[in-house]
Design a protein around this motif. Sequence first.
Motif, PDB file in Angstrom:
ATOM      1  N   GLU A  20       0.818  -1.221   0.000  1.00 24.58           N
ATOM      2  CA  GLU A  20       0.000   0.000   0.000  1.00 24.58           C
ATOM      3  C   GLU A  20       0.849   1.268   0.000  1.00 24.58           C
ATOM      4  OE1 GLU A  20      -2.076  -2.819   3.016  1.00 24.58           O
ATOM      5  OE2 GLU A  20      -0.041  -2.415   2.292  1.00 24.58           O
ATOM      6  N   VAL A  56      -2.299   1.755   7.444  1.00 23.88           N
ATOM      7  CA  VAL A  56      -2.896   2.683   6.481  1.00 23.88           C
ATOM      8  C   VAL A  56      -3.673   3.783   7.207  1.00 23.88           C
ATOM      9  CG1 VAL A  56      -4.600   2.891   4.634  1.00 23.88           C
ATOM     10  CG2 VAL A  56      -2.991   0.975   4.639  1.00 23.88           C
ATOM     11  N   LYS A  57      -3.445   5.022   6.778  1.00 24.60           N
ATOM     12  CA  LYS A  57      -4.079   6.239   7.310  1.00 24.60           C
ATOM     13  C   LYS A  57      -3.565   6.657   8.689  1.00 24.60           C
ATOM     14  CE  LYS A  57      -8.466   6.170   4.785  1.00 24.60           C
ATOM     15  NZ  LYS A  57      -9.936   6.211   4.907  1.00 24.60           N
ATOM     16  N   GLU A  58      -2.671   5.850   9.288  1.00 18.53           N
ATOM     17  CA  GLU A  58      -2.138   6.199  10.602  1.00 18.53           C
ATOM     18  C   GLU A  58      -0.634   6.452  10.578  1.00 18.53           C
ATOM     19  OE1 GLU A  58      -3.227   3.458  13.683  1.00 18.53           O
ATOM     20  OE2 GLU A  58      -5.325   3.362  13.046  1.00 18.53           O
ATOM     21  N   THR A  88      -1.367  15.405   0.793  1.00 15.08           N
ATOM     22  CA  THR A  88      -2.764  15.531   0.359  1.00 15.08           C
ATOM     23  C   THR A  88      -3.135  14.502  -0.708  1.00 15.08           C
ATOM     24  OG1 THR A  88      -2.090  17.278  -1.185  1.00 15.08           O
ATOM     25  CG2 THR A  88      -2.964  17.976   0.954  1.00 15.08           C
ATOM     26  N   SER A  89      -2.228  14.213  -1.627  1.00 18.63           N
ATOM     27  CA  SER A  89      -2.566  13.279  -2.712  1.00 18.63           C
ATOM     28  C   SER A  89      -2.549  11.825  -2.257  1.00 18.63           C
ATOM     29  CB  SER A  89      -1.607  13.466  -3.897  1.00 18.63           C
ATOM     30  OG  SER A  89      -0.282  13.174  -3.521  1.00 18.63           O
ATOM     31  N   HIS A  90      -1.954  11.553  -1.089  1.00 16.58           N
ATOM     32  CA  HIS A  90      -1.908  10.180  -0.569  1.00 16.58           C
ATOM     33  C   HIS A  90      -2.524  10.095   0.823  1.00 16.58           C
ATOM     34  CE1 HIS A  90       0.627   8.471  -3.805  1.00 16.58           C
ATOM     35  NE2 HIS A  90       1.119   9.695  -3.873  1.00 16.58           N
ATOM     36  N   SER A  91      -3.492  10.957   1.084  1.00 17.10           N
ATOM     37  CA  SER A  91      -4.121  11.008   2.413  1.00 17.10           C
ATOM     38  C   SER A  91      -4.895   9.733   2.749  1.00 17.10           C
ATOM     39  CB  SER A  91      -5.047  12.227   2.515  1.00 17.10           C
ATOM     40  OG  SER A  91      -6.065  12.148   1.521  1.00 17.10           O
ATOM     41  N   LYS A  92      -5.208   8.938   1.746  1.00 16.14           N
ATOM     42  CA  LYS A  92      -5.905   7.674   2.009  1.00 16.14           C
ATOM     43  C   LYS A  92      -4.943   6.582   2.475  1.00 16.14           C
ATOM     44  CE  LYS A  92      -9.741   8.419  -1.218  1.00 16.14           C
ATOM     45  NZ  LYS A  92     -10.437   7.920  -2.430  1.00 16.14           N
ATOM     46  N   VAL A  93      -3.630   6.894   2.412  1.00 12.38           N
ATOM     47  CA  VAL A  93      -2.621   5.901   2.795  1.00 12.38           C
ATOM     48  C   VAL A  93      -1.795   6.365   3.994  1.00 12.38           C
ATOM     49  CG1 VAL A  93      -0.612   4.588   2.001  1.00 12.38           C
ATOM     50  CG2 VAL A  93      -2.487   5.071   0.427  1.00 12.38           C
ATOM     51  N   SER A  95      -0.819   9.369   7.087  1.00  8.43           N
ATOM     52  CA  SER A  95      -1.432  10.425   7.895  1.00  8.43           C
ATOM     53  C   SER A  95      -0.683  11.744   7.748  1.00  8.43           C
ATOM     54  CB  SER A  95      -1.455  10.014   9.370  1.00  8.43           C
ATOM     55  OG  SER A  95      -0.140   9.883   9.877  1.00  8.43           O
TER      56      SER A  95
END
Length: 261
Positions: A20, A56-58, A88-93, A95
């Motif tokens: 990821e 992911v996200k943390e 910002t462009s990878h905020s889903k991966v 934090s």
Amino acid sequence: MHSRTAYLPEPDRRAPFQSEFIPVMIKAVKQLRALLGNRLHSVYVSGDLVWRRAVVKETVLSLTVVCQQALTLDQSNALNTLLWRLKTSHSKVISDCHIDIVTVSHVSDLSQVFHWGFFFKHRAICLYGQDLSLSFGLFEASWEVAKAMNPDVSEKLARAKQKVTVATTWNTQLNVAQSIADTLIRAAFGLVMHKEARWSESLEECAEAFIEHYPAQQTAIERLFILLERKPVKKRAVMTLLNDFGDWLIKEYARIDFKIG
């Protein structure tokens, strides 16, 4: 009981990273190469990604960039933009994204060997360029390493106290409190690292090991974890904790340093 081997373990530099997180690391290296050109020496990742336990996200993408010379003002400004875009462009991966910039001359300075030598050998993996970990032998969990990895705790504590004092919003106070809590827990582990004969990136493990040797400080550590979790705490209580535990920690470093040298 912890195993007490002479040398600290190295991260696995051959195993693949968690899938990821690979795209954001590739993108970061590509953009750093484009931005810095010949000034770029090498790029390293550290933190949970190194030990393949990122969430992911943390997880924060922590990069260390070694340059041939210090950055120009334009490059520094462009780096801030690069950081923002990655985040910002990878905020889903991820934090957040953090980049430290150092020069080849600084990391090659013999006075920095316990900091940078230990960092490259035991805490980071090279993503691009000449791998500086190959320039160093293995390190033991020594007092010298503990000091080198916590070189400016008193300055960070003083800045945090100042920022908490003047904070006018909850968000500002929570950000400062969270950051200094992380610093103090890791620094607390530094006091016992040479006794534990190990290194840990986990704040929970750091706290547990520290409390084994300093049980009287358990309440202070529990309160630091409250700050770490960004729970709203009155400014006065935060300052009391920083004054009491923070000042004690700095004095304890001085005491042990006087004893060990």
